[in-house]
Design an enzyme around this catalytic site. Structure first.
Site, mmCIF file in Angstrom:
data_model
loop_
_atom_site.group_PDB
_atom_site.id
_atom_site.type_symbol
_atom_site.label_atom_id
_atom_site.label_comp_id
_atom_site.label_asym_id
_atom_site.label_seq_id
_atom_site.Cartn_x
_atom_site.Cartn_y
_atom_site.Cartn_z
ATOM 1 N N MET A 250 0.839 -1.196 0.000
ATOM 2 C CA MET A 250 0.000 0.000 0.000
ATOM 3 C C MET A 250 0.873 1.245 0.000
ATOM 4 S SD MET A 250 -2.754 -1.418 2.734
ATOM 5 C CE MET A 250 -1.467 -2.296 3.603
ATOM 6 N N SER A 251 0.671 2.119 -0.957
ATOM 7 C CA SER A 251 1.437 3.353 -1.046
ATOM 8 C C SER A 251 0.576 4.431 -1.678
ATOM 9 C CB SER A 251 2.711 3.148 -1.884
ATOM 10 O OG SER A 251 3.521 2.118 -1.356
ATOM 11 N N ASN A 252 0.910 5.676 -1.384
ATOM 12 C CA ASN A 252 0.218 6.818 -1.976
ATOM 13 C C ASN A 252 1.218 7.681 -2.728
ATOM 14 O OD1 ASN A 252 -2.127 6.047 -0.471
ATOM 15 N ND2 ASN A 252 -1.371 7.210 1.276
ATOM 16 N N ASN A 496 -2.238 2.371 -5.478
ATOM 17 C CA ASN A 496 -2.425 0.935 -5.692
ATOM 18 C C ASN A 496 -3.801 0.617 -6.259
ATOM 19 O OD1 ASN A 496 -1.181 1.046 -2.454
ATOM 20 N ND2 ASN A 496 0.153 0.575 -4.172
#
Length: 813
Positions: A250-252, A496
């Protein structure tokens, strides 16, 4: 009396002095020199390394090679043990350090063969990339082989470092790629679910069911073998999880053009989410290589130069793409020896390799590796009664030699969109979403890494290897990959979420995350003009979009029992903010866990635990899987529509919700006691920072950092995730690095990681960033020569000599 007091005081002073001496000899003696002049062999000219108050080195060299050498020096000074572990895990040699406990880890890694492909990749390096990695290795060895006291972990285990080689850097990057690759685990999850409930029931669970003919899926289950296929494989994977750098997936990342900012300059934000631990996977650095290039951001110990950050003209950030770059292929062999494997043309020879694993305190272990045209066989399946011998081969883009080192060097030099795209052409893995902004005001996005072209759309399950259909035909060309340049929306968001629509001409993937974080970023960016403080606050946003839906649904119903009604009413009044000072987030998480169980068990039975990630997590990294990322929105949608098809007439949504509310409260009382004060989200969701040595209670106070009370959850921008089925602690993922880049006004940019720059427990920089990380007080990424000089706390000059030695002791940090 006075004399007695004097004696006691003297004893106390002596004891304190003795403790200080012991502490220094244990922790302080291995701290690096950061002041003065240090003579080292391998440099062409002097290099200055200034460190600021957070321990971030600012390297000033006159050439690429000297810059790489100096980065090797600072990495070895602060993170030598971390690099030792990374190298040994990547090459399948951790058993040499930890004994029999590491055998299964080494067996798994030797089967996959990261070290083999890294060695082959080293032989194919372009001349400039070769010089870069050789100079970097020389810098590491100048410190590791200098005769100085080694970090405490070496002394506790009684080992010394071997010389670093360019191959070790390539293997380390492959190891990171393995941690960020999440396709084959989804295939194993689907296979396990189909075995548990059958294709007919799985077809009704469109949460996980792929776009393929149910008959073909059922055939794949039969071909793969019985239910114990992966028992041994899972054991190895789960042991490997403790040592491999991993990603929660999970990344932004987002970027807005200058038309959306008061300054008229683009702003680029990024926060990749990885499994928290000690030390940080990242190491911040500012590197100048004369007129060649200059870049700042974070590096990864084991690889030279900046991976996330900006150079003179371009800023960039990454999120995991979830592109489908791996396949598990079912191979059929002609005998237990697996000398030949079945193809559409008959049986062909396998490649057999003998890997000798040396084990500390025990005898060597022989691992016989089998490789087919699809890749290494990671698990063998035998059914002697029916004379069937099969295996699962891993087909993965990273197992063919690539050009990550060359791409990394190009990235430091990129100056516009074209050269930026060219930098990613050699990259093989991991596949990442990349956001871009430059000083001319342009913004962009591209998908990096090799994207395979298959003969048919994947089923989402392991595929039969003897038909020829599993062989990839080619990779997408640079012009075929998804990309955007200066979109009319003046912003680009990646979190994601799904990359392309159904009309895209090529298959990219299907197992993305839920999209809730991307939705929330869009809401925040649509509200107003945005500036740097607003962007930093957005990275800490605690609004949970699915919780808003749940609150609305609970507000529109009533429960028959007083206990369930009381809980329903409490959640219905909640603002859906995952605030660490509130109890409602804890109740919500407990409720959603029970909702998954009670809504899925009518059709799945106990197999609901596979879908929820409780019984079947990611086989390597304990991540609950891409499939679980879509569970929450699917359940909420069915609830909202009143779709009770899952229940087969056994229950209703009203009954499921009421039972879930009651069970959630009972779970919390059992786990934390009856006082709801002990249910505060920050208390139960705390982030633990644990060193590998700190898992032993006696060593924990020396190696671990204090836990941090955090808010957020999987679906908030401040993404802090727990492992399904476990207590609520943040162990799955958390923001490993946050950056807010003012593109063009570089001195105004900032970043933060945790817990600190140093990997040595005796350093003041071992855990000094944790508090700043908790509130997102990013440290400035000093760029201009004036700002770098003004904020330098120490200055070390590396100068070339024939034999590596230090001319003066200098200072330690």
């Amino acid at each position: 009396m006075i004399i007695a007091l004097i004696v006691v005081a003297a004893v106390v002073v002596v004891l304190c002095a003795a403790l200080l001496v012991v502490r220094h000899r244990t922790f302080g003696v291995s701290l690096p020199r950061v002041r003065g002049r240090l003579g080292v062999a391998g440099l062409a000219a002097e290099v200055t390394v200034g460190r600021d108050r957070w321990g971030v080195p600012h390297v000033n060299a006159i050439s690429m090679e000297d810059a790489a050498f100096a980065v090797g020096v600072v990495h070895a000074q602060d993170r030598l043990w971390q690099m030792e572990v990374t190298r040994r895990v990547a090459t399948g040699r951790i058993s040499e350090l930890i004994g029999t406990e590491g055998v299964n880890i080494d067996r798994f890694v030797r089967r996959v063969g990261l070290h083999r492909v890294a060695r082959e990749e080293e032989l194919r390096l372009a001349p400039e990339a070769r010089r870069m990695l050789k100079a970097y290795a020389a810098g590491i060895n100048a410190i590791a082989q200098s005769g100085r006291t080694l970090p405490l972990e070496y002394r506790l285990l009684g080992v010394t470092p071997e010389p670093w080689e360019p191959m070790h850097s390539l293997a380390a990057f492959k190891l990171l790629a393995l941690g960020l690759s999440m396709n084959w685990d989804a295939e194993l999850q689907r296979l396990e679910l189909l075995r548990a409930i059958g294709p007919e029931h799985a077809a009704r669970l469109d949460i996980v069911y792929p776009d393929a003919n149910p008959t073909i899926l059922a055939a794949a289950v039969r071909a793969a073998g019985g239910g114990d296929t992966r028992t041994q494989l899972l054991t190895m994977f789960r042991e490997a999880a403790r040592w491999i750098p991993t990603a929660g997936g999970m990344s932004n990342s987002w970027v807005v053009s200058g038309e959306r900012t008061p300054s008229g300059r683009p702003i680029l934000c990024n926060d990749p989410h990885l499994v928290p631990g000690m030390p940080s996977i990242w190491y911040a650095a500012h590197v100048q290589a004369g007129e060649d290039f200059e870049a700042t951001g974070v590096t990864m110990p084991g690889m030279p130069f900046v991976i996330i950050g900006h150079n003179k003209r371009v800023a960039w950030g990454f999120t995991n793409s979830f592109a489908d770059c791996q396949d598990l292929v079912i191979e059929e062999f002609d005998s237990p020896a697996a000398d030949r494997f079945r193809t559409e043309r008959g049986f062909e020879p396998t490649r057999r390799l003998r890997e000798i694993i040396h084990v500390k305190g025990s005898s060597d272990v022989l691992e016989e590796v089998v490789v087919t045209r699809h890749g290494p066989v990671v698990e063998r399946i035998e059914d002697p009664e029916r004379a069937i011998w099969r295996g699962l081969a891993l087909q993965w883009t990273a197992l063919q030699p690539g050009g990550a080192a060359e791409g990394l060097l190009r990235l430091q030099r990129a100056g516009d969109w074209k050269s930026f795209k060219d930098a990613f052409v050699p990259f093989d893995a991991p596949s990442q979403n990349v956001v871009y902004a430059d000083v001319d005001g342009h913004i962009g996005y591209l998908l990096s890494g090799r994207i395979p072209v298959r003969k048919s759309k994947p089923s989402g399950l392991p595929v039969q290897g003897w038909t020829g259909d599993a062989v990839w035909t080619r990779y997408l060309s640079p012009n075929e990959i998804p990309q955007i340049f200066d979109p009319p929306e003046q912003q680009i968001i990646t979190a994601n979420n799904r990359i392309v629509g159904d009309n895209f001409p090529f298959y990219i993937g299907s197992d993305y995350m839920s999209g809730y974080r991307a939705l929330r970023i869009g809401e925040l960016l649509s509200e107003r003009m945005v500036d740097l403080p607003y962007m930093a606050r957005a990275q800490m946003d605690l609004v949970c979009p699915p919780a808003r839906q749940v609150v609305r649904l609970l507000g529109s119903m009533r429960c028959a029992t007083p206990s369930a009604e009381a809980t329903r009413h409490r959640l219905a009044q909640w603002d859906a903010v995952m605030d660490p000072r509130r109890v409602e987030p804890t109740i919500y998480e407990a409720f959603m866990a029970r909702l998954a169980e009670h809504s899925l068990s009518p059709v799945c039975g106990n197999a609901w635990r596979i879908l929820a990630g409780v019984d079947l997590s990611h086989p390597v990294f304990q991540y609950p899987g891409n499939l679980v990322g879509r569970l929450t929105p699917s359940l909420i949608e069915r609830w909202e529509l009143g779709d009770e098809g899952l229940f087969e007439g056994l229950t209703t949504w009203a009954e499921v919700v009421a039972k879930s509310l009651d069970d959630a409260m009972n779970d919390l009382r059992t786990r934390f006691g009856r006082s709801s004060r002990r249910w505060m989200w920050g208390r139960v969701h705390r982030l633990e920072l644990v060193h590998a040595f700190g898992r032993r209670r006696a060593l924990a106070p020396f190696f671990n950092a204090p836990s941090i009370k955090v808010g957020g959850n999987t679906d908030t921008l401040l993404a802090t995730s727990q492992v399904p089925g476990d207590p609520f602690e943040t162990r799955l993922s958390a923001p490993s690095w946050r950056q807010v880049i003012d593109v063009g006004k570089w001195d105004a940019s900032g970043g933060i990681h945790l817990p600190g720059q140093s990997g040595q427990p005796g350093s003041r920089h071992y855990r000094d960033l944790s508090r700043r990380w908790r509130t997102n007080r990013q440290f400035p990424l000093y760029w201009s020569a004036q700002e770098v000089r003004r904020h330098a706390r120490t200055r070390l000059v590396l100068y070339p000599v024939q034999t590596s030695h230090a001319t003066e002791p200098g200072g330690r940090t």
